[in-house]
Motif scaffolding. Structure first.
Motif, PDB file in Angstrom:
ATOM      1  N   VAL A  33       0.832  -1.190   0.092  1.00 27.61           N
ATOM      2  CA  VAL A  33       0.037   0.022  -0.057  1.00 27.61           C
ATOM      3  C   VAL A  33       0.911   1.414   0.055  1.00 27.61           C
ATOM      4  N   ARG A  37       2.666   4.614  -3.192  1.00 23.72           N
ATOM      5  CA  ARG A  37       2.188   5.926  -3.066  1.00 23.72           C
ATOM      6  C   ARG A  37       3.283   6.893  -2.279  1.00 23.72           C
ATOM      7  N   TYR A 274      -9.330  -4.937  -4.912  1.00 24.15           N
ATOM      8  CA  TYR A 274      -8.461  -3.631  -4.858  1.00 24.15           C
ATOM      9  C   TYR A 274      -9.026  -2.209  -5.208  1.00 24.15           C
ATOM     10  N   ASP A 278      -8.855   0.491  -2.486  1.00 26.99           N
ATOM     11  CA  ASP A 278      -8.197   2.019  -2.713  1.00 26.99           C
ATOM     12  C   ASP A 278      -9.301   3.107  -2.422  1.00 26.99           C
ATOM     13  N   LEU A 281      -8.382   3.831   1.124  1.00 27.37           N
ATOM     14  CA  LEU A 281      -7.079   4.107   1.306  1.00 27.37           C
ATOM     15  C   LEU A 281      -6.895   5.580   0.719  1.00 27.37           C
ATOM     16  N   ALA A 282      -7.507   6.039  -0.318  1.00 30.78           N
ATOM     17  CA  ALA A 282      -7.680   7.698  -0.530  1.00 30.78           C
ATOM     18  C   ALA A 282      -8.028   8.387   0.399  1.00 30.78           C
ATOM     19  N   VAL A 294      -1.702   9.400  -5.552  1.00 29.79           N
ATOM     20  CA  VAL A 294      -2.108   7.992  -5.979  1.00 29.79           C
ATOM     21  C   VAL A 294      -1.219   7.248  -6.423  1.00 29.79           C
ATOM     22  N   PRO A 295      -1.479   5.872  -6.623  1.00 30.75           N
ATOM     23  CA  PRO A 295      -0.220   4.774  -7.050  1.00 30.75           C
ATOM     24  C   PRO A 295       0.589   5.353  -8.247  1.00 30.75           C
TER      25      PRO A 295
END
Length: 308
Positions: A33, A37, A274, A278, A281-282, A294-295
């Protein structure tokens, strides 16, 4: 049952493990994770990620402190907040394992072997290097010779330097051999690696995560936070097995090798959850500048390609 109930079972199984290795889970979080990022995150964000697994703030602080002492993580203080990122040494240690986690697999073995001769090392250092090489999937050819079918000598150089063994270890690359799956070679494989134990660990992994996959197709009621917990447990359990897997060529593996099914299951589950994870996570990861970026593009190459 439902996907949420299957996730609860996975979390309960994780909590019953003794000892609870929170530090290992945190390394999984950084690899899966945080690193894609930007690699740096507020400690409070890490606490929020592991809370669903029943890991409290005190254990997180203790585990992160140990990871700093072991040169996995490095700290940066901004005001009253602490931010942590992977060190260069830490990145080298886990990079290969994580690359294998997200690969879709290939069988490009040319028949050669990477050999590492340790007979010139002092006994204590020799034992340390042997253990480190085992974690990289090397097998025992003899008490002082380790072997791997895919590792390259140039990959070992920085690691041997890190372990203080560069000057006294001898690394060789053999030429391709024919036939590649001779009877003698198969016997040597059984002596060098415990494939029965490794296969059993893959079988247990399948037994744990197949029920979740079935319920995702029948009764998927996972929230974004649930999806993140499932994703972290999935990659964490899979990564632990890969640390011992030498990724032998297909021609040297049993015909019913469970590792192939485990790889496919891991890929299928990851693709299914995923995007929702995400979303969580954002909204819940931050560094000293604010929300994590962002990734990067490399993230979307996992498992042969994710949808951005």
């Amino acid at each position: 049952m439902s996907a949420k109930s299957q996730l609860a079972s996975l979390i309960q199984d994780f909590q019953q493990q003794r000892p609870v290795r929170a530090g290992s889970l945190i390394i999984t979080i950084y690899g899966d994770v945080i690193h894609p990022r930007g690699g740096n995150v507020w400690l409070g964000s890490v606490m929020k990620l592991v809370a669903p697994m029943g890991i409290n703030e005190r254990l997180v602080r203790t585990s992160v402190y140990r990871l700093v002492q072991e040169s996995w993580l490095q700290a940066e203080k901004v005001g009253r907040c602490s931010y942590y990122s992977i060190t260069g040494d830490g990145l080298r240690r886990f990079r290969q394992a994580f690359e294998q986690v997200y690969s879709i697999g290939d069988d490009d073995w040319n028949g050669g072997w990477c050999l590492t001769l340790l007979n010139q090392l002092e006994p204590e250092l020799r034992q340390k290097v042997r253990e480190e090489l085992k974690w990289l999937g090397f097998g025992n050819l003899s008490p002082t010779i380790m072997q791997h079918p895919r590792f390259k000598p140039e990959q070992l150089t920085p690691l041997l330097q890190e372990w203080g063994a560069f000057d006294d270890a001898i690394v060789m690359q053999t030429h391709p051999i024919e036939p590649r799956n001779s009877k003698a070679l198969r016997r040597q494989i059984k002596e060098s690696w415990n494939l029965d134990e490794l296969g059993l660990r893959y079988k247990r992994f399948l037994g744990k995560f197949r029920p979740l996959w079935r319920e995702l197709n029948n009764n998927d009621n996972l929230s974004p936070e649930d999806c993140l917990a499932a994703r972290l447990l999935l990659i964490h359990e899979y990564r632990k097995i890969l640390l011992r897997d030498p990724f032998l060529p297909n021609e040297l593996l049993p015909n019913d090798w469970e590792g192939h099914s485990a790889k496919q299951l891991c890929r299928n589950l990851y693709l299914a959850i995923y995007a929702r994870s995400d979303e969580f996570l954002a909204c819940n990861l931050e560094n000293a500048s604010g929300p994590l970026p962002v990734p990067g593009a490399g993230f979307y190459r996992r498992f042969g390609g994710l949808m951005p």
